[in-house]
Design a protein around this motif. Sequence first.
Motif, mmCIF file in Angstrom:
data_model
loop_
_atom_site.group_PDB
_atom_site.id
_atom_site.type_symbol
_atom_site.label_atom_id
_atom_site.label_comp_id
_atom_site.label_asym_id
_atom_site.label_seq_id
_atom_site.Cartn_x
_atom_site.Cartn_y
_atom_site.Cartn_z
ATOM 1 N N LYS A 156 -42.576 -6.392 -42.865
ATOM 2 C CA LYS A 156 -44.003 -6.670 -42.690
ATOM 3 C C LYS A 156 -44.422 -6.264 -41.284
ATOM 4 O O LYS A 156 -43.614 -6.273 -40.352
ATOM 5 N N ALA A 157 -45.700 -5.936 -41.136
ATOM 6 C CA ALA A 157 -46.218 -5.477 -39.849
ATOM 7 C C ALA A 157 -47.602 -6.058 -39.602
ATOM 8 O O ALA A 157 -48.189 -6.702 -40.466
ATOM 9 N N VAL A 158 -48.116 -5.791 -38.394
ATOM 10 C CA VAL A 158 -49.474 -6.162 -38.029
ATOM 11 C C VAL A 158 -50.280 -4.874 -37.929
ATOM 12 O O VAL A 158 -49.867 -3.922 -37.254
ATOM 13 N N PHE A 159 -51.416 -4.849 -38.625
ATOM 14 C CA PHE A 159 -52.322 -3.706 -38.613
ATOM 15 C C PHE A 159 -53.605 -4.125 -37.897
ATOM 16 O O PHE A 159 -54.191 -5.155 -38.234
ATOM 17 N N PHE A 160 -54.025 -3.322 -36.922
ATOM 18 C CA PHE A 160 -55.268 -3.575 -36.202
ATOM 19 C C PHE A 160 -56.298 -2.562 -36.702
ATOM 20 O O PHE A 160 -56.206 -1.374 -36.414
ATOM 21 N N SER A 161 -57.268 -3.065 -37.448
ATOM 22 C CA SER A 161 -58.230 -2.206 -38.123
ATOM 23 C C SER A 161 -59.469 -1.956 -37.275
ATOM 24 O O SER A 161 -60.025 -2.877 -36.678
ATOM 25 N N ILE A 162 -59.909 -0.717 -37.280
ATOM 26 C CA ILE A 162 -61.198 -0.347 -36.695
ATOM 27 C C ILE A 162 -62.263 -0.683 -37.742
ATOM 28 O O ILE A 162 -62.118 -0.328 -38.913
ATOM 29 N N GLY A 163 -63.316 -1.334 -37.336
ATOM 30 C CA GLY A 163 -64.358 -1.749 -38.264
ATOM 31 C C GLY A 163 -64.931 -0.615 -39.097
ATOM 32 O O GLY A 163 -65.081 -0.746 -40.318
ATOM 33 N N LYS A 164 -65.244 0.508 -38.459
ATOM 34 C CA LYS A 164 -65.788 1.662 -39.200
ATOM 35 C C LYS A 164 -64.810 2.121 -40.270
ATOM 36 O O LYS A 164 -65.207 2.400 -41.394
ATOM 37 N N HIS A 165 -63.541 2.207 -39.924
ATOM 38 C CA HIS A 165 -62.535 2.646 -40.892
ATOM 39 C C HIS A 165 -62.446 1.665 -42.056
ATOM 40 O O HIS A 165 -62.252 2.068 -43.207
ATOM 41 N N ALA A 166 -62.592 0.381 -41.762
ATOM 42 C CA ALA A 166 -62.558 -0.628 -42.815
ATOM 43 C C ALA A 166 -63.713 -0.424 -43.792
ATOM 44 O O ALA A 166 -63.547 -0.613 -44.998
ATOM 45 N N THR A 167 -64.868 -0.013 -43.285
ATOM 46 C CA THR A 167 -66.010 0.216 -44.180
ATOM 47 C C THR A 167 -65.848 1.509 -44.971
ATOM 48 O O THR A 167 -66.345 1.615 -46.083
ATOM 49 N N PHE A 168 -65.148 2.472 -44.405
ATOM 50 C CA PHE A 168 -64.910 3.746 -45.112
ATOM 51 C C PHE A 168 -63.904 3.550 -46.248
ATOM 52 O O PHE A 168 -64.016 4.172 -47.290
ATOM 53 N N HIS A 169 -62.877 2.712 -46.012
ATOM 54 C CA HIS A 169 -61.756 2.580 -46.954
ATOM 55 C C HIS A 169 -61.367 1.121 -47.182
ATOM 56 O O HIS A 169 -60.214 0.735 -46.955
ATOM 57 N N PRO A 170 -62.299 0.293 -47.668
ATOM 58 C CA PRO A 170 -61.963 -1.124 -47.859
ATOM 59 C C PRO A 170 -60.837 -1.341 -48.865
ATOM 60 O O PRO A 170 -60.043 -2.274 -48.717
ATOM 61 N N GLU A 171 -60.742 -0.461 -49.863
ATOM 62 C CA GLU A 171 -59.693 -0.627 -50.873
ATOM 63 C C GLU A 171 -58.305 -0.465 -50.263
ATOM 64 O O GLU A 171 -57.364 -1.151 -50.662
ATOM 65 N N ILE A 172 -58.171 0.399 -49.279
ATOM 66 C CA ILE A 172 -56.873 0.587 -48.620
ATOM 67 C C ILE A 172 -56.555 -0.627 -47.747
ATOM 68 O O ILE A 172 -55.416 -1.105 -47.718
ATOM 69 N N LEU A 173 -57.571 -1.149 -47.054
ATOM 70 C CA LEU A 173 -57.334 -2.333 -46.231
ATOM 71 C C LEU A 173 -56.935 -3.513 -47.110
ATOM 72 O O LEU A 173 -56.055 -4.300 -46.740
ATOM 73 N N GLY A 203 -29.367 -0.084 -36.101
ATOM 74 C CA GLY A 203 -29.141 -0.419 -34.690
ATOM 75 C C GLY A 203 -29.119 -1.911 -34.412
ATOM 76 O O GLY A 203 -28.960 -2.326 -33.262
ATOM 77 N N GLY A 204 -29.299 -2.710 -35.448
ATOM 78 C CA GLY A 204 -29.257 -4.157 -35.278
ATOM 79 C C GLY A 204 -30.572 -4.763 -34.815
ATOM 80 O O GLY A 204 -30.632 -5.945 -34.477
ATOM 81 N N TYR A 205 -31.627 -3.969 -34.812
ATOM 82 C CA TYR A 205 -32.940 -4.485 -34.415
ATOM 83 C C TYR A 205 -33.572 -5.243 -35.564
ATOM 84 O O TYR A 205 -33.350 -4.934 -36.730
ATOM 85 N N LYS A 206 -34.360 -6.241 -35.237
ATOM 86 C CA LYS A 206 -35.076 -7.022 -36.238
ATOM 87 C C LYS A 206 -36.569 -6.891 -35.976
ATOM 88 O O LYS A 206 -37.019 -7.011 -34.835
ATOM 89 N N VAL A 207 -37.318 -6.661 -37.038
ATOM 90 C CA VAL A 207 -38.765 -6.620 -36.926
ATOM 91 C C VAL A 207 -39.274 -8.045 -37.097
ATOM 92 O O VAL A 207 -38.960 -8.709 -38.079
ATOM 93 N N VAL A 208 -40.019 -8.511 -36.110
ATOM 94 C CA VAL A 208 -40.563 -9.862 -36.140
ATOM 95 C C VAL A 208 -41.991 -9.779 -36.662
ATOM 96 O O VAL A 208 -42.821 -9.061 -36.109
ATOM 97 N N PHE A 209 -42.255 -10.503 -37.724
ATOM 98 C CA PHE A 209 -43.567 -10.499 -38.351
ATOM 99 C C PHE A 209 -44.435 -11.579 -37.709
ATOM 100 O O PHE A 209 -44.047 -12.741 -37.656
ATOM 101 N N MET A 210 -45.597 -11.175 -37.261
ATOM 102 C CA MET A 210 -46.537 -12.103 -36.625
ATOM 103 C C MET A 210 -47.645 -12.441 -37.619
ATOM 104 O O MET A 210 -48.264 -11.534 -38.174
ATOM 105 N N LYS A 211 -47.851 -13.729 -37.831
ATOM 106 C CA LYS A 211 -48.977 -14.126 -38.656
ATOM 107 C C LYS A 211 -49.587 -15.382 -38.058
ATOM 108 O O LYS A 211 -48.881 -16.204 -37.467
ATOM 109 N N PRO A 212 -50.898 -15.521 -38.203
ATOM 110 C CA PRO A 212 -51.568 -16.651 -37.563
ATOM 111 C C PRO A 212 -51.439 -17.937 -38.374
ATOM 112 O O PRO A 212 -51.153 -17.895 -39.575
ATOM 113 N N LYS A 213 -51.677 -19.045 -37.716
ATOM 114 C CA LYS A 213 -51.724 -20.330 -38.420
ATOM 115 C C LYS A 213 -52.953 -20.393 -39.325
ATOM 116 O O LYS A 213 -52.918 -21.012 -40.364
#
Length: 185
Positions: free
Chosen positions: A23-40, A172-182
Amino acid sequence: FDDSPWPVNTPAVLKALADECTKAVFFSIGKHATFHPEILRQVAAAGHTIGTHTWSHANLNSKKLTEQAVKDEIEKGNSAVKLALGTAPAPFFRFPELQHNPAAMAYLGTRNIAMFSTDLDSFDFRAKNPEQVINTVMTKLEKQGKGIILMHDFQKHTAEAMPELLRRLKAGGYKVVFMKPKAPM
């Protein structure tokens, strides 16, 4: 991932993340969100966290922007992402170009919105091929040992690099840390 969502490349990044149960964190640009809401909405449906990244990717540290224009960039971006998702995004924000404006930082603080920076820039927007993205990330990561990696899901080479990059991180033994808000914004 900054600058979401984008056709072809965002779905390819989503597939690579799903294939590696990451899992990852995606930072969306507002304009892009309006262009492609289905992808978001696909990003959200896959369980990833969605924060905001202004309305138009304006540099909020620019002397050309008034304090009100900076607030408008932030709030229009928040509103557009919320409208596209049908629900409030995470209270997470990343400044475009990583340009932290002190007044904007204070404003985000009053809104209880966390500001994310980065430790490792993939410079994927400069990459000539996926191997260059992978090499840049792995070289910096091996030197620092850990950190928040900045990537852009609208970049073709990033999407192409993701399957191999995720395999190399795991190997390489790295772990992806998933950030989610309360709670949502």
